[in-house]
Design a protein around this motif. Sequence first.
Motif, PDB file in Angstrom:
ATOM      1  N   VAL C 302     -14.516  34.530  41.790  1.00 28.51           N
ATOM      2  CA  VAL C 302     -14.226  35.257  43.237  1.00 28.51           C
ATOM      3  C   VAL C 302     -14.435  36.729  43.247  1.00 28.51           C
ATOM      4  N   TYR C 303     -15.639  37.195  43.915  1.00 29.04           N
ATOM      5  CA  TYR C 303     -15.860  38.529  43.397  1.00 29.04           C
ATOM      6  C   TYR C 303     -16.621  38.846  45.026  1.00 29.04           C
ATOM      7  N   ALA C 304     -16.853  40.211  45.174  1.00 35.79           N
ATOM      8  CA  ALA C 304     -17.290  40.637  46.533  1.00 35.79           C
ATOM      9  C   ALA C 304     -18.548  40.220  46.878  1.00 35.79           C
ATOM     10  N   ASN C 305     -18.926  39.391  48.175  1.00 33.95           N
ATOM     11  CA  ASN C 305     -20.201  39.052  48.494  1.00 33.95           C
ATOM     12  C   ASN C 305     -20.639  37.751  47.661  1.00 33.95           C
ATOM     13  N   ASN C 306     -19.694  37.108  46.968  1.00 33.16           N
ATOM     14  CA  ASN C 306     -19.970  36.122  46.172  1.00 33.16           C
ATOM     15  C   ASN C 306     -20.667  34.849  47.030  1.00 33.16           C
ATOM     16  N   ASP C 307     -20.672  35.102  48.330  1.00 35.89           N
ATOM     17  CA  ASP C 307     -21.255  33.773  48.984  1.00 35.89           C
ATOM     18  C   ASP C 307     -22.681  34.176  49.570  1.00 35.89           C
ATOM     19  N   VAL C 308     -23.328  35.365  49.139  1.00 37.50           N
ATOM     20  CA  VAL C 308     -24.756  35.472  49.519  1.00 37.50           C
ATOM     21  C   VAL C 308     -25.549  34.454  48.836  1.00 37.50           C
ATOM     22  N   PRO C 309     -26.513  33.870  49.577  1.00 39.37           N
ATOM     23  CA  PRO C 309     -27.460  33.031  48.878  1.00 39.37           C
ATOM     24  C   PRO C 309     -28.194  33.692  47.824  1.00 39.37           C
ATOM     25  N   GLY C 310     -28.142  32.965  46.745  1.00 37.69           N
ATOM     26  CA  GLY C 310     -28.368  33.245  45.105  1.00 37.69           C
ATOM     27  C   GLY C 310     -27.387  33.502  44.234  1.00 37.69           C
ATOM     28  N   GLU C 388     -19.410  42.495  42.367  1.00 36.52           N
ATOM     29  CA  GLU C 388     -20.086  42.519  43.849  1.00 36.52           C
ATOM     30  C   GLU C 388     -21.448  41.999  43.713  1.00 36.52           C
ATOM     31  N   ALA C 389     -21.820  41.415  44.655  1.00 35.19           N
ATOM     32  CA  ALA C 389     -23.300  41.007  44.739  1.00 35.19           C
ATOM     33  C   ALA C 389     -23.935  41.864  45.786  1.00 35.19           C
ATOM     34  N   ASN C 390     -25.031  42.282  45.765  1.00 34.03           N
ATOM     35  CA  ASN C 390     -25.927  42.947  46.749  1.00 34.03           C
ATOM     36  C   ASN C 390     -26.613  42.047  47.442  1.00 34.03           C
ATOM     37  N   GLY C 391     -27.146  42.312  48.797  1.00 36.30           N
ATOM     38  CA  GLY C 391     -27.958  41.728  49.479  1.00 36.30           C
ATOM     39  C   GLY C 391     -27.122  41.080  50.616  1.00 36.30           C
ATOM     40  N   THR C 392     -28.088  40.519  51.677  1.00 39.51           N
ATOM     41  CA  THR C 392     -27.238  39.893  53.020  1.00 39.51           C
ATOM     42  C   THR C 392     -27.842  38.513  52.919  1.00 39.51           C
ATOM     43  N   HIS C 393     -29.303  38.600  52.798  1.00 39.08           N
ATOM     44  CA  HIS C 393     -29.634  37.058  52.905  1.00 39.08           C
ATOM     45  C   HIS C 393     -30.143  36.376  51.864  1.00 39.08           C
ATOM     46  N   ARG C 394     -30.150  37.135  50.620  1.00 37.36           N
ATOM     47  CA  ARG C 394     -30.494  36.714  49.427  1.00 37.36           C
ATOM     48  C   ARG C 394     -30.097  37.831  48.607  1.00 37.36           C
ATOM     49  N   VAL C 395     -29.349  37.594  47.181  1.00 42.96           N
ATOM     50  CA  VAL C 395     -28.941  38.335  46.130  1.00 42.96           C
ATOM     51  C   VAL C 395     -30.150  39.313  45.959  1.00 42.96           C
ATOM     52  N   THR C 396     -29.891  40.661  45.907  1.00 44.66           N
ATOM     53  CA  THR C 396     -30.761  41.715  45.303  1.00 44.66           C
ATOM     54  C   THR C 396     -30.418  42.523  44.409  1.00 44.66           C
ATOM     55  N   GLY C 397     -28.998  42.394  44.024  1.00 42.99           N
ATOM     56  CA  GLY C 397     -28.691  43.060  42.755  1.00 42.99           C
ATOM     57  C   GLY C 397     -27.196  42.439  42.442  1.00 42.99           C
ATOM     58  N   ALA C 398     -26.805  42.847  41.338  1.00 44.29           N
ATOM     59  CA  ALA C 398     -25.384  42.612  40.801  1.00 44.29           C
ATOM     60  C   ALA C 398     -24.609  44.063  40.557  1.00 44.29           C
TER      61      ALA C 398
END
Lengths: 220, 109, 1013
Positions: C302-310, C388-398
């Motif tokens: 469980v981490y920030a934005n862990n639901d962004v596709p990817g 935290e995951a970066n990105g909104t519609h797909r992961v762009t970075g960690a």
Amino acid sequence: MSDTSCASVATFDTCPDVSIPMESPLSVAVNQVSMSTPAPAVSQESQVQFEEKPFLGHLILRGSAMVLGEAVSEVLGVSLPSQPLGLVFDASGQRSVQWLSPDEWLVIVPSGEEFELENRLREVLGAAHFAIVNVSGGQTLIELSGDKARELLMKSVTYDVHPSNFPVGKAVSVAFAKASAILRRPSETRYELVLRRSFADYCYRWLVDAGEDYGLGVTR
Amino acid sequence: MFYIHCPYCGEYRGEEEFSPKGEAHITRPADPDGCSDEEWGSYLFFRQNPRGVHHELWVHTLGCRKFFNITRHTVSYEIFETYRMGEQPKVTEQSLAEALNKTRKEESV
Amino acid sequence: MTQTNRLQQGGRIDRSRTLSFTFNGKTYRGYDGDTLASALLANGIDIVNRSFKYSRPRGIVAAGAEEPNAVVQLGSTEAAQVPNVRATQQGLYEGLAACSTNGWPNVQRDMMSWVGKLGGGFMPPGFYYKTFMAPASMWMTYEKYIRKGAGLGRAPSENDPDIYDHLNQHCDVLVVGAGPAGLAAALCAANSGARVILCDEQEEMGGSLLDSREMLDNAPAGQWVTSTLNLLAGMDNVTLLPRTTANGYHDHNFVTLHERRTEHLSDTAPKLRNHRQVRARLHRVRAGQVVLATGAHERPLVYANNDVPGNLLASAVSNYIRRYAVVPGNKLVLSTSNDHAYRAALDWADAEREVVAIVDARDKPDGDLVQQARAKGIRVITGSAVIEANGTHRVTGARVAKVDLERFAVTGPVEELVCDTIATSGGYSPVVHLASHIGVRPTWREDLLGFVPGDVKGMRPAGGSQGVYALGDVLADGAQSGAEAAKASGIASVVELSLPQAEVRQESPACALYQVPHEKTTLRAPKQFVDQQNDVTAAGIEVATREGFESIEHVKRYTALGFGTDQGKLGNINGMAIAARMLNRSIPEVGTTIFRPNYTPITFGAIVGRHARELFDPERYTAMHQWHVENGAEFEDVGQWKRPWYFPRKVNGKLETMDEAVSRESLAVRNGVGILDASTLGKIDIQGPDAREFLGRVYTNKWAKLAPGRVRYGLMCKEDGMLMDDGTTSCLGDNHFLMTTTTGGAAAVMEWLELWHQTEWPELQVYFTSVTDHWATMTVTGPDARKLLSEVTDIDLDKDRFKFMDWLNGKVADVPARVFRISFTGELAYEINVQANYAMHVWKTLFEHGKKYDLTPYGTETMHVLRAEKGLIIAGQDTDGSVTPEDLGMFWAIGYDKPYSWLGKRALTRPDTARKDRKQFVGLKPTDPAVVLEEGAQIVFDKDQAIPMSMQGHVTSSYYSPTLASGFALAVVKGGLERMGQKVYLPMPDGQTHEAEIVSPVFIDPKGERQHV
């Protein structure tokens, strides 16, 4: 016909002495091919065959095995199955006696024999405490055969019909779909169902529906 | 879905063949007319409803149509035994407690 | 569209069979052997849904039943719609049509963002109720749109064209799950001779071995699966059920298995050899023993934005690569708390894609897999996690940082890694769901960091389901469970199984990591999802605990954690860990929630099986049923019986209404002759020397002197003194009686007699046998009844020789018959009983002779009118379990002076049953003859009384009588017997108040002369 209402028990021959057209519980369903849902015919692809054996004589015997055992041997020539869930046939295979409960048996004989049988049993049993009731109009016998007969039964009864649990010579009263039925195993290749008259049409329609997968055919 | 051993048919059958009839071993008073209103009311209406071991009257409705008794745990639904009319249960709240104590003693030895 | 993420080779798919399918209206291609999920990933589909509450874009997370997001609506036509299908569990077929369940109008656009803005980004638990509270009347309007935006699928609006059924199964050993443990267990039990059922929810059996990197006996593990399945398939004591989910575990080892038989072929079942096929089947299994080999689900972090596709589970990454040859991205970052997850990175590297880094929360991991990763040159960052995951519609970075798990804090600088995929693993949760379906709580194992099944009688967990994870151990554990289960089911000698050799792997211990700390507090950090399907965040759980929800059961209900079709597969333990941390307790102290059936959604069709449409409930027919059908009867359901209700005739080309038909039928009986099919009445044959004594104990009235040839009406009470049933009983011989019961009460009365005989009075010599179906009964009644019957019978019908309440044997239409001279109409009546197989002949013969008398068939409605005109009760209509024989005014039928204290007698003298103001049975004559009172209408004495009025009774039966040319009713009224002639009032819901007079319930022929003629 014999009216013995002055005796302690009234026996009554329900069979007419002239020829009268009869209708079994399934006569209409099985025979009327013109109905909107005609009975499916037996074909080469039928893995289950359904056949009604209508108009047989059905008698309920009540009493203890001690009381009834000898009389049944003497009159019917078969020994009363005293163990639970037993089913025995006479040498001809035409007459059977089935355990229903510790003090209840079902006797099925060829059509028209039931009244004479009742009288002979009463004669032999004399003053003992027992009851014999003719229920021939109230039930009918169905025979299921074919490779998929067992699987069709698995769709219909919760009872375990695997041969290890349901060998030849066993008969059980069980839930059948949302009704009930007597299920019998007279031989390796056949199963018998004894259905109550009023539920017979429902059970028939159930079997035809569930038997579609196996190309169930109805013998007329 | 209970699996119940019918003591008359001598085998297990599915729950849909049976009907429960409430608490077992409730005897009709021998002289109803001699009962007080309270005695009669208690016979008619009052039941144990225990949390734990319960002796119940059932009938094999679609099978042999015989009435018989079941000893059942009302929390786990475990059926400890079935027995015929006129017989007494072998498993009771007390017998279970004694068996449990015995096991505990053996374990502690 | 090309399958951009598909590898050139590998996987268990059949590349020779390309399948096309649509998702949200667009056409894509996949291969036979794909799941819908693997095909979507192969095609590079990132967003499969919008989330339930926040409408966030969501992608595929898992590869099995635990998938929270890829829940789709299936079906190419309206009738074939299926909601809530997990794309990860749906086999691909040609023409498959799927669309997202959430996300109206489509998943690409964020139409629900306005809701999110209203909530200020974070919507606390209870957000909708708190935000849309006022005005209350508008909630229905809001709700419509909220549901539309965030529904969970919809049911089809057209009839399902498919059929379903049940198969009742019995076995010695049921093995749930065909992974390594399940296969070993099944093989061991089957070799020993046990009847075995092995079921598995996936398209293919083999479980974790299907995507395993491991070797068994120096061959790929998949080969052992194939050979073992071949062995099992060849044994006739084994039933293999693939695509079959054990969805519910019930008492006494009753397990329901949901088998999807054609759902991998097309959306409606194709025909087979010209007949319909069952689409889904429910196996109702009674198992001697159950082996729970359901494996374990990997826990996400469980981490920030862990639901962004990817963001995917590590095991899912391996599964897609190795089983389907699909790599769901290009650049991978793996975040893990254990060794096992390293295989995802190894598989990724083997697929020749870039592994950016493995981020391991442990300080010094050094197991075999870790070393393999390092040997491949993969960067391993220790003591750290993806925060935290970066990105909104797909992961762009960690975003990666050092974390201190003890203090729950980020302790180092954040490094930004560029990647498009983040795989995570927080360890494994044994799949304990089935074991808790009957209420047994799972047990926490600190050494495993997971719950294992509680103690369930007759069930054995094996392998992953009890936290055994190393392949060699899993196989041994499975074999042992199989052997033990076979033994416990009664198999005397159990055969030893020779197991394949598995490699032994060194693993460094896992650490406990659930929620990953962030630089900001949980409430301020970007959303950290715990349950993606229900949009439950770590912040939501934190708020819940702060608001005082301390029990996990309350937290669950407040936040929706583990609700719905998800049942907490991925989120439950993370959620509990967060609650435990907040409450400063351990996980077992917080407890676990109970998992309930169904494990995954099951179609209603499978639950219903064949009990649908005309087979929904048994229909019971009399011997004359076909005649009724042919003669246009309308039928009434009486219990399960189909009884003719009335026989409408065509008059001037128009079919009569029921009222018209009933008027005509009633007058025919009163003035000519009618006939009723009365076969449905219960009939019990009673034989034995104590039959008469027994009758005296169960009936309220006297039976000592009833002579053979005579008939008597009797009342039966329960022990509480309330009327239970009524009917006539005839003396056939001194020790022989025929009892009749009401149609609906037949089975209950039979059981009642047996109950008393078997439990209280076994010494009485008597036997009861039901003869309801044996006899067909036809009632010929009316002034012309004798004339008609005399034409077809040899019985002397002379009124002095065959009197009212007599019965005689004879022949009717040449058929032996028992004829009873009893009347339920008040007219001259004969009830003819013949053996049912001859009934149709007798019935038709009566009609042949009845032409000249205009013999009129009548149904239950006319029967009701005629008996009510005579004040004759129907038990169950005029009585309701609170009416005594005294209340009915039937003092003549109560034998207070009988020697035995019959059933119900003592209760009749209890103070309550002896009250003078009890509701008593009376007739009601409406002042306005045109009024037919409503059955059930309440009766008051003072029509001007303010509401709430004092209710003094109610109408039990009410009809229009063509004979009286007036409405009339039967009723129970407080102290009614003392109130003859008084006026009562019946206020109706429409504001009208009817007036009626209390009269005798006998409206016609009060002296009863007509039935004696």
